[in-house]
Design a protein around this motif. Structure first.
Motif, PDB file in Angstrom:
ATOM      1  N   ASN A 173      -2.122  -5.228   7.344  1.00  0.00           N
ATOM      2  CA  ASN A 173      -1.857  -6.618   6.969  1.00  0.00           C
ATOM      3  C   ASN A 173      -1.531  -7.458   8.203  1.00  0.00           C
ATOM      4  O   ASN A 173      -1.325  -8.645   8.123  1.00  0.00           O
ATOM      5  CB  ASN A 173      -0.707  -6.645   5.953  1.00  0.00           C
ATOM      6  CG  ASN A 173      -0.792  -7.805   5.007  1.00  0.00           C
ATOM      7  OD1 ASN A 173      -1.875  -8.337   4.749  1.00  0.00           O
ATOM      8  ND2 ASN A 173       0.342  -8.233   4.481  1.00  0.00           N
ATOM      9  N   THR A 208       0.846  -1.188   0.000  1.00  0.00           N
ATOM     10  CA  THR A 208       0.000   0.000   0.000  1.00  0.00           C
ATOM     11  C   THR A 208       0.888   1.247   0.000  1.00  0.00           C
ATOM     12  O   THR A 208       0.398   2.348   0.194  1.00  0.00           O
ATOM     13  CB  THR A 208      -0.929   0.005   1.233  1.00  0.00           C
ATOM     14  OG1 THR A 208      -0.113  -0.111   2.418  1.00  0.00           O
ATOM     15  CG2 THR A 208      -1.932  -1.136   1.193  1.00  0.00           C
ATOM     16  N   PHE A 260      -4.787  -4.163  -2.699  1.00  0.00           N
ATOM     17  CA  PHE A 260      -3.560  -4.728  -2.131  1.00  0.00           C
ATOM     18  C   PHE A 260      -3.623  -6.247  -2.022  1.00  0.00           C
ATOM     19  O   PHE A 260      -2.653  -6.943  -2.326  1.00  0.00           O
ATOM     20  CB  PHE A 260      -3.308  -4.126  -0.734  1.00  0.00           C
ATOM     21  CG  PHE A 260      -2.260  -4.849   0.058  1.00  0.00           C
ATOM     22  CD1 PHE A 260      -0.910  -4.559  -0.124  1.00  0.00           C
ATOM     23  CD2 PHE A 260      -2.599  -5.856   0.968  1.00  0.00           C
ATOM     24  CE1 PHE A 260       0.071  -5.250   0.598  1.00  0.00           C
ATOM     25  CE2 PHE A 260      -1.633  -6.545   1.681  1.00  0.00           C
ATOM     26  CZ  PHE A 260      -0.294  -6.241   1.503  1.00  0.00           C
ATOM     27  N   ASP A 261      -4.769  -6.753  -1.584  1.00  0.00           N
ATOM     28  CA  ASP A 261      -4.886  -8.199  -1.353  1.00  0.00           C
ATOM     29  C   ASP A 261      -4.627  -8.994  -2.636  1.00  0.00           C
ATOM     30  O   ASP A 261      -3.962 -10.028  -2.616  1.00  0.00           O
ATOM     31  CB  ASP A 261      -6.270  -8.519  -0.776  1.00  0.00           C
ATOM     32  CG  ASP A 261      -6.557  -7.716   0.487  1.00  0.00           C
ATOM     33  OD1 ASP A 261      -5.925  -7.993   1.512  1.00  0.00           O
ATOM     34  OD2 ASP A 261      -7.378  -6.782   0.435  1.00  0.00           O
ATOM     35  N   ILE A 298      -6.797  -2.708   3.580  1.00  0.00           N
ATOM     36  CA  ILE A 298      -6.517  -4.129   3.365  1.00  0.00           C
ATOM     37  C   ILE A 298      -7.717  -4.945   3.826  1.00  0.00           C
ATOM     38  O   ILE A 298      -8.237  -4.723   4.922  1.00  0.00           O
ATOM     39  CB  ILE A 298      -5.224  -4.532   4.134  1.00  0.00           C
ATOM     40  CG1 ILE A 298      -4.014  -3.812   3.500  1.00  0.00           C
ATOM     41  CG2 ILE A 298      -5.033  -6.045   4.170  1.00  0.00           C
ATOM     42  CD1 ILE A 298      -2.708  -3.983   4.225  1.00  0.00           C
TER      43      ILE A 298
END
Ligand code: F0G
Length: 359
Positions: free
Chosen positions: A196, A93, A142-143, A251
């Protein structure tokens, strides 16, 4: 002049030198360091007053690339070099990519970063670019970028330097050591943002290690905070379209989910959510105390204030709030949130009037 000098011993030497005996390195491990760590623990009189606690801000924005990620990256990149890796990759990120790019540059490694398109702060993008990383924008969050990195790691000869790499967590636990070394004990309560979920895992590992070795007598209660629009751990379900102004913690499926939950449970703590409005207010509040942190970092102070309002902070408790990154990485909120500075002719009397000065 040889260009080398003997240390006067006054400068912080970086984590591999300061805490090497507690890191997964050996005499054969090269030290890829930018002298990270040694960040200030700043006492907050104003937050102490409102909460009735003794509040300290662990300002990670003073790390070489402006975030806590450097703690893990010095270890991960040093080990990558030791193991003969030629290229490193990460999804990010923003801060992980900035840090990976800088440490890879220092080591002479190729670095590629996968970032969610249009969703990282400009300063962080600038860092990855200026340090020469291959920057790839993924049309997704992001994932998804992290899933791609895992597959790249399986299929190609690259080293993954996201926090699922245990060397990252090992490096990041040093922040807990610094807190205890400075305070001479563990804080009663530890408050931090969760994205995260690697960092809460790392702090908890650090506190437990010091406790097991008898360096501290007690462990802190761990209080993690996610942004309400990106709070999978709080909801107990993956968030497929996470959304928050705190892009660093945007996230929906944290890689270290279970260890974050374990840290909260084992410490009698919690992982909760704070709204973007609470985050924004906390961001402005710490800035007016002279500390410029990024939006995601302010989730910890927002969480601290929420705990205080709910009467969940023991009176007089010592509290450490982690401010994970530097506000200079994303200046848009600071500028948008303020009135535009007036433009005047070069006239001292007009300037004095605007300053509210009278003769
Ligand atoms: N604060 C900042 C400023 C971050 O950049 C991050 C994570 C966090 C908090 C959350 O830490 O993920 O260990 O729970 N940034 C990652 C990145 C995801 O790619 O830079 P976490």
């Amino acid at each position: 002049m040889t260009g080398t000098r003997t240390s006067t011993g006054r400068q912080w030497r970086g984590l591999l030198a300061e805490y090497g005996d507690r890191l997964p390195i050996s005499g054969a491990t090269p030290h890829v360091t930018l002298r990270e760590g040694g960040t200030p623990l700043i006492h907050s009189e104003s937050l102490s007053m409102v909460t009735g606690c003794d509040v300290w801000l662990k300002f990670e924005g003073t790390n070489p690339t402006g975030s806590f990620k450097d703690r893990g990256m010095t270890v991960a990149i040093s080990k990558a070099v030791e193991d003969g890796a030629e290229a490193v990759i990460c999804a990010s990120t923003g801060n992980t990519s900035a840090s990976a790019a800088a440490y890879a540059a220092k080591a002479g490694l190729t670095c590629a970063v996968l970032i969610p398109k249009g969703k990282i702060a400009l300063g962080k993008l600038a860092q990855a670019l200026v340090h020469g990383a291959v920057v790839i924008q993924v049309d997704g969050n992001f994932d998804l970028a992290l899933d791609m990195c895992r597959t790249l790691d399986e299929k190609y000869p690259v080293r993954l330097v996201n926090s699922i790499n245990p060397d990252r967590i090992a490096g990041q636990k040093t922040a807990a050591f610094e807190v205890c070394d400075f305070l001479g004990r563990a804080p009663d309560v530890h408050v931090m943002p969760v994205g995260n979920a690697g960092n809460i895992t790392a702090y908890w590992a650090g506190y437990r290690e010091y406790h097991a070795d008898g360096l501290i007598d007690s462990l802190p209660v761990m209080r993690g905070f996610q942004a309400a629009g990106a709070a999978p751990i709080v909801r107990g379900a993956v968030v497929t379209a996470p959304s928050t102004i705190a892009t660093a913690i945007r996230i929906g499926n944290p890689a270290s989910w279970s260890s974050a939950t374990a840290a909260a449970e084992e410490s009698d703590g919690s992982i909760r959510a704070v709204t973007d409005r609470q985050i924004l207010q906390a961001y402005g509040r710490v800035a007016r105390e002279g500390v410029f942190c990024e939006m995601a970092s302010a989730a910890s102070v927002a969480g601290l204030l929420a705990l205080s309002e709910a009467g969940e902070l023991p009176a007089g408790a010592s509290v450490v709030c982690v401010l994970t990154g530097h506000g200079l990485k994303e200046t848009d909120w600071a500028i948008m949130g303020a009135a535009p500075p007036p433009v005047i002719p070069p006239d001292v009397d007009i300037a004095a009037e605007l300053m509210g000065l009278s003769r």
